[in-house]
Structures are given as C-alpha cells and as structure tokens.
Design an enzyme around this catalytic site. Structure first.
Site, PDB file in Angstrom:
ATOM      1  N   ASN A 187     -30.799  10.727 -15.845  1.00  0.00           N
ATOM      2  CA  ASN A 187     -31.866  11.736 -15.910  1.00  0.00           C
ATOM      3  C   ASN A 187     -31.773  12.575 -17.183  1.00  0.00           C
ATOM      4  OD1 ASN A 187     -33.162  10.916 -13.680  1.00  0.00           O
ATOM      5  ND2 ASN A 187     -32.639  12.652 -12.381  1.00  0.00           N
ATOM      6  N   THR A 212     -28.626  13.397  -5.187  1.00  0.00           N
ATOM      7  CA  THR A 212     -28.048  13.584  -6.523  1.00  0.00           C
ATOM      8  C   THR A 212     -27.049  14.738  -6.452  1.00  0.00           C
ATOM      9  OG1 THR A 212     -30.094  12.813  -7.506  1.00  0.00           O
ATOM     10  CG2 THR A 212     -28.621  14.075  -8.936  1.00  0.00           C
ATOM     11  N   LYS A 253     -33.663  20.334 -12.713  1.00  0.00           N
ATOM     12  CA  LYS A 253     -32.456  20.756 -11.978  1.00  0.00           C
ATOM     13  C   LYS A 253     -31.248  19.894 -12.359  1.00  0.00           C
ATOM     14  CE  LYS A 253     -32.609  18.291  -7.509  1.00  0.00           C
ATOM     15  NZ  LYS A 253     -31.534  17.340  -7.769  1.00  0.00           N
ATOM     16  N   CYS A 290     -36.497  16.728 -10.246  1.00  0.00           N
ATOM     17  CA  CYS A 290     -35.247  16.108 -10.702  1.00  0.00           C
ATOM     18  C   CYS A 290     -34.791  16.545 -12.096  1.00  0.00           C
ATOM     19  CB  CYS A 290     -35.373  14.598 -10.637  1.00  0.00           C
ATOM     20  SG  CYS A 290     -35.491  14.022  -8.944  1.00  0.00           S
TER      21      CYS A 290
HETATM   22  N1  LIG Z   1     -37.648  13.207  -5.431  1.00  0.00           N
HETATM   23  C1  LIG Z   1     -37.228  12.292  -6.272  1.00  0.00           C
HETATM   24  O1  LIG Z   1     -38.013  11.698  -7.021  1.00  0.00           O
HETATM   25  C2  LIG Z   1     -35.766  11.918  -6.332  1.00  0.00           C
HETATM   26  C3  LIG Z   1     -35.374  10.750  -7.034  1.00  0.00           C
HETATM   27  C4  LIG Z   1     -34.026  10.421  -7.058  1.00  0.00           C
HETATM   28  C5  LIG Z   1     -33.091  11.242  -6.458  1.00  0.00           C
HETATM   29  N2  LIG Z   1     -33.498  12.382  -5.819  1.00  0.00           N
HETATM   30  C6  LIG Z   1     -32.470  13.195  -5.157  1.00  0.00           C
HETATM   31  O2  LIG Z   1     -32.484  12.865  -3.764  1.00  0.00           O
HETATM   32  C7  LIG Z   1     -32.211  14.027  -2.972  1.00  0.00           C
HETATM   33  C8  LIG Z   1     -33.355  14.278  -2.009  1.00  0.00           C
HETATM   34  O3  LIG Z   1     -34.518  14.587  -2.759  1.00  0.00           O
HETATM   35  P1  LIG Z   1     -35.964  14.656  -2.095  1.00  0.00           P
HETATM   36  O4  LIG Z   1     -36.922  14.875  -3.208  1.00  0.00           O
HETATM   37  O5  LIG Z   1     -36.142  13.521  -1.177  1.00  0.00           O
HETATM   38  O6  LIG Z   1     -35.798  16.010  -1.239  1.00  0.00           O
HETATM   39  P2  LIG Z   1     -36.845  16.684  -0.266  1.00  0.00           P
HETATM   40  O7  LIG Z   1     -36.688  18.146  -0.442  1.00  0.00           O
HETATM   41  O8  LIG Z   1     -38.196  16.055  -0.432  1.00  0.00           O
HETATM   42  O9  LIG Z   1     -36.335  16.271   1.206  1.00  0.00           O
HETATM   43  C9  LIG Z   1     -35.107  16.647   1.738  1.00  0.00           C
HETATM   44  C10 LIG Z   1     -35.198  16.539   3.258  1.00  0.00           C
HETATM   45  O10 LIG Z   1     -33.899  16.759   3.812  1.00  0.00           O
HETATM   46  C11 LIG Z   1     -34.055  17.468   5.036  1.00  0.00           C
HETATM   47  N3  LIG Z   1     -32.776  18.084   5.427  1.00  0.00           N
HETATM   48  C12 LIG Z   1     -32.175  19.199   4.935  1.00  0.00           C
HETATM   49  N4  LIG Z   1     -31.028  19.424   5.585  1.00  0.00           N
HETATM   50  C13 LIG Z   1     -30.874  18.434   6.499  1.00  0.00           C
HETATM   51  C14 LIG Z   1     -29.900  18.122   7.457  1.00  0.00           C
HETATM   52  N5  LIG Z   1     -28.808  18.883   7.613  1.00  0.00           N
HETATM   53  N6  LIG Z   1     -30.062  17.022   8.236  1.00  0.00           N
HETATM   54  C15 LIG Z   1     -31.154  16.246   8.098  1.00  0.00           C
HETATM   55  N7  LIG Z   1     -32.133  16.489   7.194  1.00  0.00           N
HETATM   56  C16 LIG Z   1     -31.998  17.572   6.413  1.00  0.00           C
HETATM   57  C17 LIG Z   1     -35.162  18.445   4.715  1.00  0.00           C
HETATM   58  O11 LIG Z   1     -35.741  18.978   5.901  1.00  0.00           O
HETATM   59  C18 LIG Z   1     -36.110  17.559   3.910  1.00  0.00           C
HETATM   60  O12 LIG Z   1     -37.038  16.903   4.761  1.00  0.00           O
HETATM   61  C19 LIG Z   1     -31.971  15.153  -3.969  1.00  0.00           C
HETATM   62  O13 LIG Z   1     -30.605  15.252  -4.237  1.00  0.00           O
HETATM   63  C20 LIG Z   1     -32.713  14.682  -5.207  1.00  0.00           C
HETATM   64  O14 LIG Z   1     -32.175  15.226  -6.397  1.00  0.00           O
HETATM   65  C21 LIG Z   1     -34.816  12.720  -5.735  1.00  0.00           C
END
Ligand SMILES: NC(=O)c1ccc[n+]([C@@H]2O[C@H](COP(=O)([O-])OP(=O)(O)OC[C@H]3O[C@@H](n4cnc5c(N)ncnc54)[C@H](O)[C@@H]3O)[C@@H](O)[C@H]2O)c1
Length: 454
Positions: free
Chosen positions: A214, A121, A269, A266
C-alpha cells in the site's frame, strides 16, 4: 472445508462469499446485529459490484451462514479468519482493539485446535499479540489447547473486490508451520488453479508485505501529484509526462495518474501506521512522511482552484460536485478528497449540490441534513442553478460531457476537473475556465496572464 470469518465489512464479506462460492462452508460472524439480520435476508450493507448476487446465491445453496453468536462461529470450524477493522488511532498507529477482541473471543470459546488467520491489515508483531491474547484467555479458563496464528493479508480493491479475490495476483501466507501451510493451500486451492499463487514466508514479513504494497502504491500517486504541481508551474502537461514515463516498462502505466489525492479506508491509514511503526523503532521514515504530506496538500487542490476562479469569495455560491466516493465503483467515503472540498466550500460560505452514483446514503449519514448540502438524484440535477462544477471522482458516467450543454447549465463557465477527464483545449474552446491537475493549459497563472476573470 469449513471456515469462520469474523467481520462482515468489505474484506470479511467478500472473503466469506467468495470462499462459499468456491464450495467451502462459511460462517460469517459480526457484532453488528442489524447488519447480520440484513445479511441473513440477502441485504448487502455496502456497495460492491456483484456481491449481492454472490451472497444471495450462496445463502440459498446453504453454504454461507451469518451469526452474531461468536460461540457458534468459533465452534463451526478449525480455520478462523479475522477480517475486522483496524482504524487509525489519534497518533496514526493502527487500533488493534477489534482484532484482539476477536482473539480473546476465540480463546474464550475454543474447545479444540484452531488455526487463526489474520486477514486484517495489522502492524508487524500483531500475530504475537493475538497469540498472547489467546494464551492469556486460555490460561484464565485453565485449559490447554493447541492453536496457530498466521498472517494472510488481503489485497483486494473496493469496486473490483470479487474479481481481485478470485483472481488474486498472489496469496501471501505468513507461517512457519507445515500443517498451517497445508490447510491454507486447501482453503485457497479453488483460487490457485492456473498457477500456484501462494507465497509462504514468516509472519512478520507477511505483515510488512501488506503495508509495503500500500505504501508503494501511495508513493506512486504522491509522486505523480508532486510532478503535476511542478508541471503546472512550468507550463508542462502531466498527461504527456504520464504517457512519456509510463511507456518505459520499468515504470509502467499502472497507478501513475495525478489527481486530487488518495483517500479511502486503506492508503491514508496504512501509510500513517507504517510511518508510526518506523517511529516506534527509532527509524525516521522520510519518504513515507513525504508521501503523506504531499497527499494532504493535494487534497486542497480542488478547493484552491475553485476559490481562485471566484476571486477567493465563494459566499452564497452554489457548487455542483460530481462524485463523492473516494474512487469509482464504491460507496466508501472514508478519507475521500470530496470531503475536504465540500467542507472547505462550506467554511467559505458556499453551498454544495452533489451527485454520486453510490455514495449518497453514506454522505447523508456522515453530514446529516444541512441547508448548504443538496444531494440530487442525477448529474443533471446537480447542475441546476449551480455557479460552477467540480468533478471529484472519475465514475464512468462523468467521463463524457457535452460542453455546450454544460455551459448553459452553469451560471459561470467554471469547470474544475480533479481527474483530468477532458482535453483542456476543447474545454477552453467551449469557453470554459477549465482547471485540471498539472496541465499547463489550465494554469491559474496562465489565466491571470491572459487577464481572464469572471
Ligand atoms: N476495505 C478494503 O478495501 C481493504 C482491502 C484490504 C485490506 N483491508 C483491511 O481489512 C480489514 C477490514 O477492513 P474493512 O474495510 O472490511 O472493514 P469494515 O469497517 O468495512 O468492516 C469491519 C467489520 O468488522 C466488524 N467487527 C468489529 N469488531 C468485531 C468483532 N469483535 N467480531 C466480529 N465482527 C467485528 C464490524 O462490525 C464491521 O462489520 C482492515 O484491517 C483493513 O485495513 C481493507
């Protein structure tokens, strides 16, 4: 089809596992070595129903691979999905450092054409920043290679992520390139069989769509919480009001529960980041700001009710808490209302005895060992020697309770229900001081009028 996914969090891992399950060959890349080592052995770092079986199955069938070697990830496929975290900066804006780091990594290692898909996002304009970061890296390498950047925001919910991904209401793709459209169609074909779920638009609209979705959902929650606050003061019951308005098909029953505020990784933020974007473009987003401030206020509601029950003195009181995760079926504690509650209990000299079906490890990780926090192995143990019970998360196993039994467990018959799980009349008949959200019968003023105190 071959696909690379950067990031193995809630979104990246679910995306990788689901795409592999649909027959694609997927390489998941993460910088967290321990996580990747665990994943290679089928150990899942997060609680997400069904995900362990899906990962295990696809690992065994050789369609799902894990690596920390970004070179290997870039080489693996034409389609490079970015699904890394975008946490909030101090000022509420989205921190793009991880997204841009992946962009530079792709620029450093690519040796043929790539399609970069932004699933994180991210604020409007990020695709341009990703494009610039890759171009800049290629320029430093003195190579010229073709690539496209498109936006493909994710709408899954933690707790039902696999179902949401597999049966998505829509798949948004922001691109103007016909070639990219065709590749994205192929990638999502297994999930778009009963009707075409793909909605194509320009990149900026796709980026804004995610925030708008959201923000709309957060607005519904804050709206209901605002009406609940008024219902309490007016002697009305928000549950009746909910049924009354939900039956209007223009409003509907989805997402109109009042409670102790929205949390998670989500909504808080994303509402903040969108408001911050508004500020940057010189627009005052009054509604978004109000949604956030109503929510911040609502997160104090449970503590205020609890504190009221004990005449604003919680010194040495032990409070049982059922539910710590920000919602059921997840272990995610990010911005969970339970954190506001337990931190406020500690600040006023009380102790917490808590149980959550999934978020105990996460709670220990956040707070570490402390004498005023006891994590128990079931909901019954959380009540042992407790002075009151507060329910923060509506896990199924908290939705029924034998009030007679509950009363014998607690030193005082105080029940604060942050999710309106019970009938106030039944709770009161059983002798409880029952505090819910926005329900006339559980009013603090009403209790005072009746001269009831502990
Ligand atoms: N969690 C949700 O329900 C949800 C739903 C829709 C969208 N999103 C969006 O999706 C995105 C990810 O969210 P999430 O909850 O999965 O995050 P998260 O924090 O659970 O996971 C992120 C992962 O990315 C890895 N990472 C960081 N830098 C990296 C790099 N350079 N190379 C490879 N891996 C790397 C981290 O080690 C971590 O494992 C965010 O932008 C979030 O807003 C989340």
């Amino acid at each position: 089809m071959r696909v690379t996914v950067f990031g193995t969090g809630y979104v990246g891992l679910v995306t990788g596992a689901c795409l592999a399950d649909a027959g694609h060959e997927v390489m998941c890349v993460d910088i967290d070595n321990a996580k990747i080592e665990d994943l290679k052995r089928g150990i899942i770092p997060i609680y997400e129903p069904g995900l362990d079986a899906l990962v295990e199955q696809n690992l065994q069938q050789g369609r799902l691979h894990f690596t920390t070697n970004s070179n290997e990830g870039v080489d693996f496929s034409e389609l490079q999905i970015i699904a890394v975290g975008t946490p909030p900066n101090e000022d509420g804006s989205a921190d793009l450092q991880h997204v841009l780091a992946v962009a530079r990594t792709i620029g450093q290692h690519m040796s043929n054409r790539k399609i970069i898909v932004n699933k994180s996002t991210v604020p409007v304009g990020t695709a341009d920043k990703v494009t610039y970061a890759i171009k800049d890296t290629l320029r430093t390498r003195q190579v010229e290679l073709k690539f496209d950047v498109c936006s493909n925001p994710e709408f899954l919910k933690e707790g039902s992520a696999i179902e949401d991904f597999s049966k998505a209401a829509r798949i948004i793709v922001g691109t103007n390139s016909e070639e990219v459209k065709a590749v994205m169609r192929e990638c999502y074909a297994p999930y778009s069989r009963n009707r075409d779920k793909l909605i194509f638009m320009d990149v900026r609209s796709a980026e804004l769509t995610k925030y708008a979705a959201n923000a709309m959902l957060a607005t519904k929650i804050s709206f209901m919480n605002e009406i609940a606050q008024m219902a309490e003061r007016l002697g009305a019951d928000i549950e009746h009001v909910r049924l009354g308005i939900g039956s209007d098909p223009r409003i509907g029953f989805q997402f109109i529960y009042s409670g102790c505020g929205y949390g998670g990784s989500c909504f808080p933020k994303d509402v903040q980041a969108l408001a911050r974007t508004a500020q940057e473009i010189g627009y005052e987003a009054e509604l978004l700001n109000a949604v956030e401030s109503v929510n911040n206020r609502q997160k104090n509601v449970l503590f205020n009710k609890l504190s009221h029950a004990f005449d604003h003195d919680l010194t040495n009181k032990t409070i049982a808490v059922w539910g710590l995760s920000f919602k059921p079926n997840t272990d995610d504690m990010r911005a969970a209302p339970s954190r506001n509650l337990i931190e406020a209990i500690w600040a006023s000299g009380g102790k917490v005895q808590a149980y959550d079906p999934a978020a105990m490890d996460e709670t220990s990780r956040i707070y570490g060992p402390r004498s005023d926090l006891k994590l128990t192995s079931n909901r019954e143990q959380a009540l042992e020697g407790a002075d009151a019970l507060v329910i923060c998360t509506e896990w199924k196993q908290f939705r029924t309770v034998d009030f007679k039994w509950l009363k014998t467990c607690l030193n005082f018959p105080v029940l604060v229900d942050g999710r309106n799980l019970f009938d106030p009349a039944t709770a009161k008949e059983a002798g409880f001081m029952y505090y819910a959200i926005g329900r006339g019968d559980s009013l603090m003023p009403a209790l005072e009028q009746e001269g009831r105190s502990l």
